[in-house]
Design a protein around this motif. Structure first.
Motif, PDB file in Angstrom:
ATOM      1  N   ARG A 185       4.586   6.064  -4.933  1.00 33.05           N
ATOM      2  CA  ARG A 185       4.687   5.937  -6.211  1.00 33.05           C
ATOM      3  C   ARG A 185       3.283   6.888  -7.168  1.00 33.05           C
ATOM      4  NH1 ARG A 185       1.433   4.540 -10.828  1.00 33.05           N
ATOM      5  NH2 ARG A 185       0.033   3.979  -9.837  1.00 33.05           N
ATOM      6  N   ARG A 186       2.425   7.310  -6.428  1.00 38.33           N
ATOM      7  CA  ARG A 186       1.118   7.967  -7.328  1.00 38.33           C
ATOM      8  C   ARG A 186       1.872   9.475  -6.843  1.00 38.33           C
ATOM      9  NH1 ARG A 186      -4.644   5.187  -6.122  1.00 38.33           N
ATOM     10  NH2 ARG A 186      -3.986   2.795  -7.033  1.00 38.33           N
ATOM     11  N   TRP A 187       1.901   9.762  -5.226  1.00 38.41           N
ATOM     12  CA  TRP A 187       3.262  11.114  -4.282  1.00 38.41           C
ATOM     13  C   TRP A 187       4.257  11.396  -5.521  1.00 38.41           C
ATOM     14  CZ3 TRP A 187       0.439  15.206  -3.398  1.00 38.41           C
ATOM     15  CH2 TRP A 187      -1.433  14.499  -2.944  1.00 38.41           C
ATOM     16  N   GLN A 188       4.868  10.648  -5.477  1.00 40.39           N
ATOM     17  CA  GLN A 188       6.178  10.985  -6.477  1.00 40.39           C
ATOM     18  C   GLN A 188       6.300  12.203  -7.971  1.00 40.39           C
ATOM     19  OE1 GLN A 188       9.727   9.352  -4.958  1.00 40.39           O
ATOM     20  NE2 GLN A 188      10.076  11.372  -5.966  1.00 40.39           N
ATOM     21  N   PRO A 189       6.003  11.913  -8.086  1.00 47.91           N
ATOM     22  CA  PRO A 189       5.421  12.591  -9.636  1.00 47.91           C
ATOM     23  C   PRO A 189       4.889  14.196  -9.372  1.00 47.91           C
ATOM     24  CG  PRO A 189       4.255  11.271  -9.929  1.00 47.91           C
ATOM     25  CD  PRO A 189       5.078  10.678  -9.161  1.00 47.91           C
ATOM     26  N   ILE A 190       3.763  14.028  -8.377  1.00 52.42           N
ATOM     27  CA  ILE A 190       3.286  15.263  -7.902  1.00 52.42           C
ATOM     28  C   ILE A 190       4.687  16.456  -7.379  1.00 52.42           C
ATOM     29  CG2 ILE A 190       1.604  16.789  -6.746  1.00 52.42           C
ATOM     30  CD1 ILE A 190      -0.179  13.320  -7.053  1.00 52.42           C
ATOM     31  N   LEU A 191       5.090  15.196  -6.089  1.00 53.48           N
ATOM     32  CA  LEU A 191       5.914  16.123  -5.380  1.00 53.48           C
ATOM     33  C   LEU A 191       7.762  17.132  -6.225  1.00 53.48           C
ATOM     34  CD1 LEU A 191       6.815  13.266  -2.149  1.00 53.48           C
ATOM     35  CD2 LEU A 191       5.464  15.534  -2.276  1.00 53.48           C
ATOM     36  N   ALA A 248       0.789  -1.608  -0.316  1.00 55.62           N
ATOM     37  CA  ALA A 248       0.114   0.236  -0.004  1.00 55.62           C
ATOM     38  C   ALA A 248       0.855   1.097   0.412  1.00 55.62           C
ATOM     39  CB  ALA A 248      -0.975   0.131   1.294  1.00 55.62           C
ATOM     40  N   PHE A 249       2.087   1.177   1.428  1.00 48.41           N
ATOM     41  CA  PHE A 249       2.604   2.525   1.022  1.00 48.41           C
ATOM     42  C   PHE A 249       3.535   2.944  -0.179  1.00 48.41           C
ATOM     43  CE2 PHE A 249       0.819   2.540   5.336  1.00 48.41           C
ATOM     44  CZ  PHE A 249       1.363   4.283   5.604  1.00 48.41           C
ATOM     45  N   ASP A 250       4.100   1.098  -1.424  1.00 46.17           N
ATOM     46  CA  ASP A 250       5.077   1.659  -2.271  1.00 46.17           C
ATOM     47  C   ASP A 250       4.168   2.470  -3.394  1.00 46.17           C
ATOM     48  OD1 ASP A 250       6.401   0.263  -1.371  1.00 46.17           O
ATOM     49  OD2 ASP A 250       6.700  -1.826  -2.091  1.00 46.17           O
ATOM     50  N   LEU A 293       7.687   8.958   3.638  1.00 46.66           N
ATOM     51  CA  LEU A 293       8.843   9.829   3.366  1.00 46.66           C
ATOM     52  C   LEU A 293      10.289   8.956   3.531  1.00 46.66           C
ATOM     53  CD1 LEU A 293      10.024  12.851   3.891  1.00 46.66           C
ATOM     54  CD2 LEU A 293      10.887  11.947   5.832  1.00 46.66           C
ATOM     55  N   GLN A 294      10.398   7.390   3.415  1.00 48.39           N
ATOM     56  CA  GLN A 294      11.482   6.183   3.005  1.00 48.39           C
ATOM     57  C   GLN A 294      11.092   5.866   1.607  1.00 48.39           C
ATOM     58  OE1 GLN A 294      11.235   2.954   5.053  1.00 48.39           O
ATOM     59  NE2 GLN A 294      13.453   2.286   4.540  1.00 48.39           N
ATOM     60  N   ARG A 295      10.603   5.936   1.182  1.00 47.48           N
ATOM     61  CA  ARG A 295       9.641   5.826   0.244  1.00 47.48           C
ATOM     62  C   ARG A 295       9.608   6.642  -0.849  1.00 47.48           C
ATOM     63  NH1 ARG A 295       6.967   2.151   3.579  1.00 47.48           N
ATOM     64  NH2 ARG A 295       6.994   0.121   2.681  1.00 47.48           N
ATOM     65  N   VAL A 296       9.987   7.931  -0.419  1.00 43.30           N
ATOM     66  CA  VAL A 296       9.851   9.347  -1.719  1.00 43.30           C
ATOM     67  C   VAL A 296      11.162   9.692  -1.471  1.00 43.30           C
ATOM     68  CG1 VAL A 296       7.219   9.734  -1.860  1.00 43.30           C
ATOM     69  CG2 VAL A 296       8.995  10.449   0.078  1.00 43.30           C
ATOM     70  N   ASN A 297      12.390   9.236  -1.123  1.00 42.68           N
ATOM     71  CA  ASN A 297      13.364   9.797  -0.720  1.00 42.68           C
ATOM     72  C   ASN A 297      13.819  10.282  -0.013  1.00 42.68           C
ATOM     73  OD1 ASN A 297      14.627   6.577  -2.237  1.00 42.68           O
ATOM     74  ND2 ASN A 297      13.707   7.831  -4.602  1.00 42.68           N
ATOM     75  N   ASN A 298      12.753  10.796   0.738  1.00 39.54           N
ATOM     76  CA  ASN A 298      13.004  11.786   2.195  1.00 39.54           C
ATOM     77  C   ASN A 298      12.906  13.203   0.760  1.00 39.54           C
ATOM     78  OD1 ASN A 298      14.033  10.375   4.075  1.00 39.54           O
ATOM     79  ND2 ASN A 298      15.419  10.318   3.499  1.00 39.54           N
TER      80      ASN A 298
END
Length: 349
Positions: free
Chosen positions: A165-171, A159-161, A201-206
């Motif tokens: 994945r969904r938020w990374q491009p938004i960030l 779920a967190f992966d 945070l860990q999954r979006v590389n801080n």
């Protein structure tokens, strides 16, 4: 020095004046002593998100309306759209009403729409000269918050992966425009406490744009230490909702509330000063850590009328803002010693 008081307009927008247009609601807020407004981007009575993301003239017009009333815009909010970035199927029907009519009943299209909405709000924030944006994370794992039946291995990780994945491009989009996303840590979201935020945070590389909106009321209801939270995460706190709450457990109910209405729950939101939150300590800690953004009233109370809560809230926030001192209290006793004198005091001459 903390800025404020500000007010989140979401709970006050309505079809009747003065709550039915941005100009009139700004006039109302200013009359109560507020200095800033946080805008809900989904409410077309107050704000046109599509236009604000594409037209600098419109963004300037919105800023100008606020300025005519002596107000600043504190942040834009996409709480409802951020919620729709990730929705577990169990909540499809409940959350569908947050979306535009043309994507309701179509989770895939709804997610695309929500992502576009948050990205547009980031662009609109830049056009308005804002550096932080308030939102929710959405949730895929929330139905499994309590491990019964036993969660299968890897369920929460998957779920967190996917959430990351969904938020990374938004960030990344936020980074390109110099805007911090301030996730409100909130029950119902996968980011609901410090540990779950760290998992994300860990999954979006801080990611430097994956930051926080601090609202102590949600921590009272979870029985989380809201002062220690500031010590731990102060570098990530980019927005602040000033909201009170109380937790009064009984032999019949506790944190989960027994499916009761808000007024009958052990944990419930209250107007400022009516709950248990130690705002003196909160404002002191945020000031200690140089939080220099806005303190924004979010009115949610099980008992008090919103207009009374808003009227009382401006003065409450203003009385808690600390003017930062430029001098130490014991400066009057300074000896004016130099390096030679210091060495002499240490026996190093």
């Amino acid at each position: 020095m903390i800025k404020g008081p500000g007010i989140f307009l979401a709970q006050f927008a309505a079809d009747a004046a003065p709550f039915n247009s941005f100009d009139s609601i700004c006039g109302w807020a200013a009359s109560l002593g507020y200095e800033g407004v946080q805008i809900p981007t989904w409410d077309g009575r107050l704000f046109d998100l599509h236009k604000a993301s594409e037209s600098q003239d419109y963004a300037d017009e919105i800023k100008g309306i606020a300025a005519r009333h002596g107000l600043a815009i504190t942040e834009l909010s996409t709480h409802l759209q951020g919620q729709l970035v990730a929705v577990h199927p169990a909540y499809d029907a409940a959350f569908d009403g947050f979306a535009a009519p043309e994507v309701r009943g179509n989770p895939t299209a709804r997610t695309r729409w929500a992502v576009d909405q948050v990205k547009r709000a980031i662009v609109a924030s830049r056009r308005l000269g804002l550096t932080a944006h308030a939102t929710f994370s959405g949730a895929l794992a929330w139905p499994y918050i309590y491990p019964w039946p036993q969660r299968p291995p890897g369920l929460i990780e998957a779920a967190f992966d996917e959430l990351a994945r969904r938020w990374q491009p938004i960030l990344d989009h936020a980074d390109e425009h110099g805007v911090d996303l301030a996730y409100e840590i909130h029950p119902g979201e996968d980011l609901h406490d410090g540990v779950s935020y760290e998992m994300f945070l860990q999954r979006v590389n801080n990611h430097r744009r994956a930051n926080l909106l601090y609202d102590p009321s949600h921590f009272v209801l979870q029985q989380l230490d809201y002062l220690d939270y500031i010590d731990i995460y102060h570098e990530r706190i980019k927005a602040f909702h000033v909201k009170d709450a109380e937790f009064n457990p009984t032999g019949r109910q506790g944190v989960y509330g027994g499916f009761q209405s808000w007024v009958d729950r052990a944990g419930r939101f209250r107007s400022l000063g009516d709950g248990q939150v130690d705002f003196g300590a909160i404002f002191s800690k945020l000031t200690q850590y140089d939080y220099a953004s806005w303190a924004v009233l979010e009115w949610e109370c099980a008992l008090k009328h919103p207009e009374q809560g808003a009227q009382e809230g401006a003065g409450f926030i203003k009385s808690h803002i600390i003017r930062v001192t430029e001098k130490a209290f014991d400066d009057f006793a300074g000896s004016g010693a130099d390096d030679a004198a210091n060495r002499k005091m240490l026996g190093l001459s």
